[in-house]
Design a protein around this motif. Sequence first.
Motif, mmCIF file in Angstrom:
data_model
loop_
_atom_site.group_PDB
_atom_site.id
_atom_site.type_symbol
_atom_site.label_atom_id
_atom_site.label_comp_id
_atom_site.label_asym_id
_atom_site.label_seq_id
_atom_site.Cartn_x
_atom_site.Cartn_y
_atom_site.Cartn_z
ATOM 1 N N UNK A 120 0.810 -1.304 -0.028
ATOM 2 C CA UNK A 120 -0.078 -0.043 -0.020
ATOM 3 C C UNK A 120 0.826 1.411 0.185
ATOM 4 N N UNK A 121 2.111 1.253 0.364
ATOM 5 C CA UNK A 121 2.819 2.386 0.214
ATOM 6 C C UNK A 121 3.713 2.678 -0.977
ATOM 7 N N UNK A 122 3.871 1.598 -1.837
ATOM 8 C CA UNK A 122 4.527 1.837 -2.846
ATOM 9 C C UNK A 122 3.885 2.943 -3.635
ATOM 10 N N UNK A 123 4.804 3.927 -4.327
ATOM 11 C CA UNK A 123 4.317 5.045 -5.260
ATOM 12 C C UNK A 123 5.019 4.919 -6.518
ATOM 13 N N UNK A 124 6.054 4.321 -6.596
ATOM 14 C CA UNK A 124 6.937 4.301 -7.666
ATOM 15 C C UNK A 124 7.928 2.939 -7.855
ATOM 16 N N UNK A 125 7.934 2.511 -9.079
ATOM 17 C CA UNK A 125 8.784 1.306 -9.518
ATOM 18 C C UNK A 125 9.719 1.552 -10.898
ATOM 19 N N UNK A 126 10.692 1.528 -10.414
ATOM 20 C CA UNK A 126 11.613 1.996 -11.568
ATOM 21 C C UNK A 126 12.627 0.759 -11.925
ATOM 22 N N UNK A 127 12.701 0.507 -13.481
ATOM 23 C CA UNK A 127 13.697 -0.700 -13.834
ATOM 24 C C UNK A 127 14.492 -0.028 -14.757
ATOM 25 N N UNK A 128 15.811 -0.172 -14.433
ATOM 26 C CA UNK A 128 16.992 0.395 -15.114
ATOM 27 C C UNK A 128 17.863 -0.770 -15.736
ATOM 28 N N UNK A 129 18.310 -0.661 -17.069
ATOM 29 C CA UNK A 129 18.752 -1.848 -17.798
ATOM 30 C C UNK A 129 20.213 -1.216 -17.999
ATOM 31 N N UNK A 130 21.260 -1.604 -17.481
ATOM 32 C CA UNK A 130 22.503 -0.998 -17.307
ATOM 33 C C UNK A 130 23.280 -1.140 -18.687
ATOM 34 N N UNK A 131 22.853 -2.438 -19.366
ATOM 35 C CA UNK A 131 23.412 -2.686 -20.675
ATOM 36 C C UNK A 131 23.011 -1.871 -21.781
ATOM 37 N N UNK A 132 21.663 -1.794 -21.865
ATOM 38 C CA UNK A 132 20.780 -1.079 -22.834
ATOM 39 C C UNK A 132 20.742 0.257 -22.543
ATOM 40 N N UNK A 133 20.705 0.647 -21.200
ATOM 41 C CA UNK A 133 20.620 1.970 -20.769
ATOM 42 C C UNK A 133 19.115 2.223 -20.980
ATOM 43 N N UNK A 134 18.113 1.092 -20.988
ATOM 44 C CA UNK A 134 16.845 1.686 -20.785
ATOM 45 C C UNK A 134 16.286 1.903 -19.609
ATOM 46 N N UNK A 135 15.438 2.621 -19.303
ATOM 47 C CA UNK A 135 15.002 3.400 -18.083
ATOM 48 C C UNK A 135 13.295 3.545 -18.049
ATOM 49 N N UNK A 136 12.759 2.696 -17.544
ATOM 50 C CA UNK A 136 11.116 2.675 -17.250
ATOM 51 C C UNK A 136 10.689 3.038 -15.846
ATOM 52 N N UNK A 137 9.890 3.804 -15.621
ATOM 53 C CA UNK A 137 9.397 4.422 -14.371
ATOM 54 C C UNK A 137 8.144 4.379 -14.381
ATOM 55 N N UNK A 138 7.476 3.435 -13.184
ATOM 56 C CA UNK A 138 5.878 3.371 -13.098
ATOM 57 C C UNK A 138 5.752 4.088 -11.939
#
Length: 186
Positions: A120-138
């Motif tokens: 219930x406390x989670x407000x953000x989830x980030x996924x960072x791919x260091x190889x491809x440098x893709x960054x997704x933030x939910x």
Amino acid sequence: MTLADFLAWESQQDTRHEFFRGEVFAMTGGSARHNRVILNLAAHLGSHLDGTPCQVFAESMKVQLADEAVLYPDVMVTCGKAQAGDEQTITDPKLIIEVLSPSTKGYDKRNKFILYRSLPTLREYALIDPASREVEVFTLTADGWLLSDQSRAADLALASIDCRMPMEAVFKGVEVAPSEGKGAVA
């Protein structure tokens, strides 16, 4: 295995394990690239949160999801109290960041996110791919989870803790993946 059994057993182990509905899964080690991104994030977020009631934790702190699961996020922020104590698990993360590796990428993007969303406390989830440098933030909004692809942004923007971190700082000291054709250090 019950959650209590797992927590007692795991505290005696040399390696980390995750727990989900009675099953135990060994955690594998990450690459230097993976570890460097985690340390970059933790250092910057720690400085950003200094003087606030929030704390950043990296890799070795567990997050507990009721009696169902115990997971090890790569980086998490909790705003429950300003001073760390003897806690072994966190139950109230506000932000979780997973740094992806080839072996866990699918798990982190699907299964872990499904589990984390039950907090219930989670407000953000980030996924960072260091190889491809893709960054997704939910980010959790009134309408649900909103995805922001920040791969080409100048800064990593984390609204839950009002933080902007230059992407060059996220990937500081990290080689560009060979598939990118550059092979240089960022």
